[in-house]
Design an enzyme around this catalytic site. Sequence first.
Site, short mmCIF file in Angstrom:
data_model
loop_
_atom_site.label_atom_id
_atom_site.label_comp_id
_atom_site.label_asym_id
_atom_site.label_seq_id
_atom_site.Cartn_x
_atom_site.Cartn_y
_atom_site.Cartn_z
N GLU A 271 2.36 1.04 -6.91
CA GLU A 271 2.75 0.46 -8.19
C GLU A 271 1.64 0.59 -9.23
O GLU A 271 1.38 -0.31 -10.03
CB GLU A 271 3.18 -1.00 -8.04
N GLU A 307 7.08 7.84 -22.64
CA GLU A 307 7.74 7.06 -21.60
C GLU A 307 7.08 7.24 -20.24
O GLU A 307 7.02 6.31 -19.44
CB GLU A 307 9.22 7.47 -21.50
N HIS A 394 5.48 4.28 -1.05
CA HIS A 394 6.15 3.07 -1.53
C HIS A 394 7.64 3.27 -1.26
O HIS A 394 8.32 4.02 -1.96
CB HIS A 394 5.89 2.84 -3.02
N PRO A 399 16.78 -5.04 0.05
CA PRO A 399 17.15 -5.36 1.44
C PRO A 399 18.52 -4.83 1.84
O PRO A 399 18.77 -4.60 3.03
CB PRO A 399 17.14 -6.90 1.46
N ASP A 441 3.35 0.22 1.03
CA ASP A 441 4.33 -0.85 0.93
C ASP A 441 5.64 -0.28 1.45
O ASP A 441 6.33 0.44 0.74
CB ASP A 441 4.44 -1.31 -0.53
N ASN A 443 8.18 -2.12 2.45
CA ASN A 443 9.28 -3.05 2.16
C ASN A 443 10.14 -3.31 3.39
O ASN A 443 11.36 -3.43 3.30
CB ASN A 443 10.13 -2.50 1.02
N ASN A 506 3.05 -10.16 1.53
CA ASN A 506 3.78 -10.40 0.28
C ASN A 506 4.22 -11.85 0.29
O ASN A 506 4.80 -12.32 1.26
CB ASN A 506 5.00 -9.46 0.19
N PHE A 511 10.35 -15.13 -0.69
CA PHE A 511 10.06 -14.26 0.44
C PHE A 511 8.59 -14.36 0.83
O PHE A 511 7.71 -14.35 -0.03
CB PHE A 511 10.39 -12.80 0.10
#
Length: 602
Positions: A271, A307, A394, A399, A441, A443, A506, A511
């Site tokens: 990130e 951008e 990443h 979920p 990460d 997740n 995290n 969470f």
Amino acid sequence: MVRVSKSDVMASGETSTEYKDKQGGGAGQPLTKSENNDGKKTLTNGMSRVHRVMTDEEIAQGRQTRWTELEIHGKVKNLSPAVWQLTHLSALFLNNNQLSRLPPEIAQLTNLTMLDISNNKLRSLPTELGDMISLCHLYLNHNQLRVLPYELGKLFRIQTLGLQGNPLSPEISKIYHETNGAHKILQFLLDHLTINTHPPPERNWVMIRHADPERPIATFTVLCYNVLCDKYATVNQYSYCPSWALNWEYRKSLIIKEIRTYEADVITLQEVETEQYRTLFLPELKTLGYTGIFAPKTRAKTMGEEERKYVDGCAIFWKVDKFDMDRQQVFEFSSVAMKKASTSENMLNRVMPRDNIALCAVLKIKENVYANRRMTIPANDNVVGNPLVVCTAHIHWDPEFCDVKLVQTMMLAHEVSRILEDVSKKYMITQQQVPVLICGDLNSLPDSGVFEYLSKGQITRRHLDLKSFREDSCLEKFTNSSDKNVISHPLRLDSACDLQSIPFTNYTLDFRGMIDYIFATPQSLARLGILGPFDPQWVATNKILGFPHPHVPSDHIPIMAQYAIIPTTHQRQPPPPQQTGHPPAGVIGSGYPAPTQHSFLR
């Protein structure tokens, strides 16, 4: 006369905690039996509140009451301390009394979602009211309040805040009468709340085994950290955190300070915003002796120059006195899906729209990895000039897309394996002898298919996380096994951290868990130690709801490990993977037996 009543809130027979303010008053009292035989009253929002007193016959039969609401009326001036022991309450109505003080013990009612204190004589509120974070509706109408405690800003679940009829200070009154004024007041209070908590204590280093000081051992440390990109750090997402503490200008200094504190030899970040890599991370870390590489998410390719600056991605940094870069590679999972399985409907609809990436660096080891360079290094034991493959990823966050997470991880292992083919040829060693780190990460929790796949080397095609991919032949493109019942990879990986040592990486309101990992090949990398857990006592004592926090700049905490590089002459053949179907333990080396103790370690 004091009237105490117990009631439920019902809508179509179901309990509800939805209330609405009525003309600046409270949410209403239940009707008496003389007013309505059923004791039923319909509120302005269509909800029904029902109050019924048990009959003598029911009491004689020993029937138990079930009530989660309490109303106290009758010009009450003081409340019994026994009220604060009713911790099961979800709603408390104290409106239309003569209370001039609300005791701090009210904060013991942690399950309250509704509190009505309208039409009393309150001049102040206890700061402890801010600890009642379950509150959704708070009615303070028609009291004598001029100011509000800043602690009320912590009530981030508030949907209704009634303040009408109070002699509020001009500053508070002005905000309250603006559009969405109630929520603006809460944000104002939170932003002005003085942070009296001390910073968290330093995390301890946990030694697992020691290198033999009588022998030259090549060691290094690696850190993995999701720094929380600026565009994701919103008040809506982290409503419990003051807005100033979410501001990137504030957070970035704490993030750099955290990285400086650990000063790992290899740093993997997720990130990282494209512009912040160029203007912050790279220049700051260069002053500490690092260089690095970066890759943004795939969407950057479709954007204009301005951008693109705000697209986040992954970065790898390393100490220039310990490593040189041989080559780098970006893995764009959507591109891999297109090349390998573009005919699969699951790939087209589930995987390809996600623009997650991984970044890989093949580093060449330099002599400064040896702490004591004055020792003579036997030629066969010298790892200088050998490769170290570092990968950071990443994985998709949602979920509901556990299948996408698992398929992306399969792609990651597949692409790293392809890199190892080239590295092994160039350095004239086997693929199993190449030291590999996969950090990121992911997740995914330790009981997920992602963790099982990486740590065990394979996963059954019947795994529930695969969803519709269980019957999809496209996954055969990402396996090295001839067994049609499993999807496997040739890497041998152990997780550096386990749930016993690091309960969470995290920590947010909704969470708490381990989703960041450092995986390493135990045949070529011997784990010496890890950075210990975040202090749970600090979290509990200071009633921390989640990160970010003024002292914690990201919703993730960094993880870190130290490894010894095992020379190829001392490496052992990796054991075969366990059969799938065993529950993933979420512990170090859960998929493989513990590695043999090496002769140069103790």
